[in-house]
Design an enzyme around this catalytic site. Sequence first.
Site, short mmCIF file in Angstrom:
data_model
loop_
_atom_site.label_atom_id
_atom_site.label_comp_id
_atom_site.label_asym_id
_atom_site.label_seq_id
_atom_site.Cartn_x
_atom_site.Cartn_y
_atom_site.Cartn_z
N ASP A 225 17.96 -13.73 15.30
CA ASP A 225 18.39 -13.10 16.12
C ASP A 225 18.64 -11.64 15.68
O ASP A 225 19.79 -11.72 14.95
CB ASP A 225 19.43 -13.84 16.89
CG ASP A 225 19.01 -14.90 17.87
OD1 ASP A 225 18.36 -14.85 18.85
OD2 ASP A 225 19.54 -15.88 17.69
N SER B 90 18.58 -21.48 15.85
CA SER B 90 18.96 -20.18 15.66
C SER B 90 20.06 -20.06 14.89
O SER B 90 21.16 -20.42 14.91
CB SER B 90 19.44 -19.70 17.19
OG SER B 90 20.13 -18.60 17.37
N HIS C 9 14.83 -19.59 13.97
CA HIS C 9 14.88 -18.65 15.04
C HIS C 9 15.83 -17.34 14.23
O HIS C 9 17.14 -17.79 14.20
CB HIS C 9 15.38 -19.10 16.15
CG HIS C 9 15.54 -17.92 17.42
ND1 HIS C 9 14.41 -17.71 18.07
CD2 HIS C 9 16.38 -17.54 17.71
CE1 HIS C 9 14.91 -17.09 18.92
NE2 HIS C 9 16.04 -16.71 19.12
N MET D 297 19.83 -7.94 16.09
CA MET D 297 20.41 -7.42 17.23
C MET D 297 20.86 -5.84 16.73
O MET D 297 21.35 -5.90 15.56
CB MET D 297 21.58 -7.96 17.66
CG MET D 297 21.29 -9.25 18.17
SD MET D 297 22.84 -10.05 18.87
CE MET D 297 22.19 -11.67 19.35
N MET E 178 14.55 -15.92 28.44
CA MET E 178 16.18 -15.67 28.22
C MET E 178 16.86 -16.55 29.23
O MET E 178 16.98 -16.17 30.52
CB MET E 178 16.79 -14.45 28.03
CG MET E 178 16.20 -13.64 26.93
SD MET E 178 16.50 -14.53 25.32
CE MET E 178 18.13 -14.89 25.19
N HIS F 39 13.22 -12.88 16.56
CA HIS F 39 13.37 -12.53 17.96
C HIS F 39 14.13 -10.95 17.90
O HIS F 39 15.33 -11.02 17.76
CB HIS F 39 14.64 -13.48 18.58
CG HIS F 39 14.89 -13.31 20.15
ND1 HIS F 39 15.76 -13.82 20.80
CD2 HIS F 39 14.35 -12.31 20.83
CE1 HIS F 39 16.06 -13.28 21.96
NE2 HIS F 39 15.33 -12.60 21.85
N MET G 87 15.92 -8.07 19.43
CA MET G 87 16.77 -7.53 20.53
C MET G 87 17.37 -6.34 20.04
O MET G 87 18.41 -5.73 19.63
CB MET G 87 17.88 -8.51 20.91
CG MET G 87 17.65 -9.82 21.56
SD MET G 87 18.82 -11.12 21.36
CE MET G 87 18.35 -11.75 19.70
N ASP H 136 15.84 -19.72 25.55
CA ASP H 136 16.79 -19.25 24.66
C ASP H 136 18.01 -19.10 25.20
O ASP H 136 18.17 -18.17 26.12
CB ASP H 136 16.23 -18.12 23.76
CG ASP H 136 17.17 -17.64 22.68
OD1 ASP H 136 18.14 -18.46 22.30
OD2 ASP H 136 16.73 -16.66 21.88
C1 DX5 Z 1 21.34 -15.01 22.16
C2 DX5 Z 1 20.33 -15.46 21.27
C3 DX5 Z 1 20.08 -16.82 21.00
C4 DX5 Z 1 21.38 -17.47 20.70
C5 DX5 Z 1 21.52 -18.84 21.12
O1 DX5 Z 1 21.13 -13.58 22.52
O2 DX5 Z 1 18.99 -15.03 21.32
O3 DX5 Z 1 19.23 -17.34 20.02
O4 DX5 Z 1 21.52 -17.94 19.32
O5 DX5 Z 1 22.72 -19.33 21.13
P1 DX5 Z 1 23.17 -20.98 21.88
O6 DX5 Z 1 22.15 -21.86 21.65
O7 DX5 Z 1 24.52 -21.06 21.33
O8 DX5 Z 1 23.23 -20.38 23.24
ZN ZN Z 2 17.10 -15.56 20.34
#
Ligand code: DX5
Ligand code: ZN
Length: 217
Positions: free
Chosen positions: A34, A7, A32, A36, A136, A65, A67, A172
Amino acid sequence: MTIIAASLLSADFSCLAEEVRRVEEGGADWLHFDIMDGHFVPNITMGPQVVQSLREKSRLFFDVHLMIENPEHFVEDFAKAGADLIVVSAESCNHLHRVLQTIRSLGKKAGVALNPSTPLTGIEYVLDQLDLVLIMTVNPGFGGQVFIPSVLPKINRLREMAGKRPLEIAVDGGINSVTAHQVVQAGASVLVAGSAVFGSPDIQQAIKMLRTGKTIV
Ligand code: DX5
Ligand code: ZN
């Protein structure tokens, strides 16, 4: 073999291309992203331009991913930017089946993410549209949070629910050498990890440790 998705949220954003190179050389299978929007989750990260810029720099499988609210407005942009897999958050979709159909019609793999408190019932009738379910194991929004163990039985139940379907089950949030072992035992096939990868002084060892579920000394 367990797939490791690094990620980027925990990478150094001042030199993303270099960070991508480091995880690629370190043996990560997927990258990956993220995404947001400050609405679905209380954080803002990146848009399709970042995915597109890094697409030229890497041969890794791009796992995007989302969000964000109204993901149906953006799936085409991320598909064009170079995503291989697009994961939408179930809680942000009024018409989940339609969004998944759209993703597949764009020639991409489709996935859905479930927050820790969301039951599996909402995906029962879209399983045939799914390549992956992302469980999650933290509340989405930030890297470096602590794994929520009460989610573990959901992984087992999903594996049962999937039956013989070739469904990838990803997890995740809070994945480290200890929790990696637990989630793989429960049926996870894809481990998303941010801080456990980028926070390690030796990325190659960190990825190996996550994949084998063993602490390497
Ligand atoms: C959180 C993200 C994750 C995040 C995980 O909302 O979806 O992908 O990067 O980070 P770690 O592995 O540090 O928990
Ligand atoms: Zn993620």
